[in-house]
Motif scaffolding. Structure first.
Motif, mmCIF file in Angstrom:
data_model
loop_
_atom_site.group_PDB
_atom_site.id
_atom_site.type_symbol
_atom_site.label_atom_id
_atom_site.label_comp_id
_atom_site.label_asym_id
_atom_site.label_seq_id
_atom_site.Cartn_x
_atom_site.Cartn_y
_atom_site.Cartn_z
ATOM 1 N N GLY A 1 -5.138 3.328 -0.470
ATOM 2 C CA GLY A 1 -5.969 2.839 0.627
ATOM 3 C C GLY A 1 -7.429 2.893 0.249
ATOM 4 O O GLY A 1 -7.789 3.437 -0.793
ATOM 5 N N PRO A 2 -8.274 2.372 1.117
ATOM 6 C CA PRO A 2 -9.703 2.324 0.804
ATOM 7 C C PRO A 2 -10.380 3.696 0.837
ATOM 8 O O PRO A 2 -11.427 3.891 0.239
ATOM 9 N N ASP A 3 -9.767 4.652 1.554
ATOM 10 C CA ASP A 3 -10.334 5.999 1.610
ATOM 11 C C ASP A 3 -9.216 7.007 1.910
ATOM 12 O O ASP A 3 -8.080 6.627 2.181
ATOM 13 N N PHE A 4 -9.550 8.272 1.831
ATOM 14 C CA PHE A 4 -8.552 9.330 2.006
ATOM 15 C C PHE A 4 -7.906 9.276 3.386
ATOM 16 O O PHE A 4 -6.688 9.374 3.511
ATOM 17 N N ASP A 5 -8.709 9.123 4.429
ATOM 18 C CA ASP A 5 -8.175 9.141 5.790
ATOM 19 C C ASP A 5 -7.167 8.021 6.026
ATOM 20 O O ASP A 5 -6.113 8.238 6.625
ATOM 21 N N THR A 6 -7.465 6.831 5.566
ATOM 22 C CA THR A 6 -6.552 5.699 5.730
ATOM 23 C C THR A 6 -5.268 5.928 4.955
ATOM 24 O O THR A 6 -4.161 5.701 5.469
ATOM 25 N N THR A 7 -5.395 6.394 3.734
ATOM 26 C CA THR A 7 -4.219 6.636 2.886
ATOM 27 C C THR A 7 -3.367 7.753 3.469
ATOM 28 O O THR A 7 -2.137 7.635 3.552
ATOM 29 N N ASP B 1 0.809 -1.222 0.000
ATOM 30 C CA ASP B 1 0.000 0.000 0.000
ATOM 31 C C ASP B 1 0.840 1.269 0.000
ATOM 32 O O ASP B 1 0.328 2.349 -0.250
#
Length: 77
Positions: free
Chosen positions: A18-24, A5
């Protein structure tokens, strides 16, 4: 990016997915903060005062229900 990732591209920066902005964003922020701590530590001394063993990483991964690539977990001489 098929396997990991986060990719660190030397002298250029990072790519993250990532699955969304916050995770990435969190993934990139964690890697950046880790690098900052390492650079500050190495600027004070070339000898590491504290280390974490491969078995310690495995234990943390187990506790947080994560999987770590074994290819990166080895004892340094």
């Amino acid at each position: 990016m098929e396997k990991y990732d986060l990719i660190i591209w030397a002298h250029h920066g990072m790519f993250a997915a990532g699955p969304d902005f916050d995770t990435t964003f969190g993934l990139m922020h964690t890697a950046e903060k880790s690098a900052e701590i390492l650079v500050k530590t190495l600027s004070m001394t070339s000898k590491k005062r504290q280390t974490i063993t491969s078995d310690d990483f495995r234990s943390l991964a187990r506790d947080f229900n994560l999987s770590l690539p074994e290819e990166f977990l080895y004892e340094k001489e």
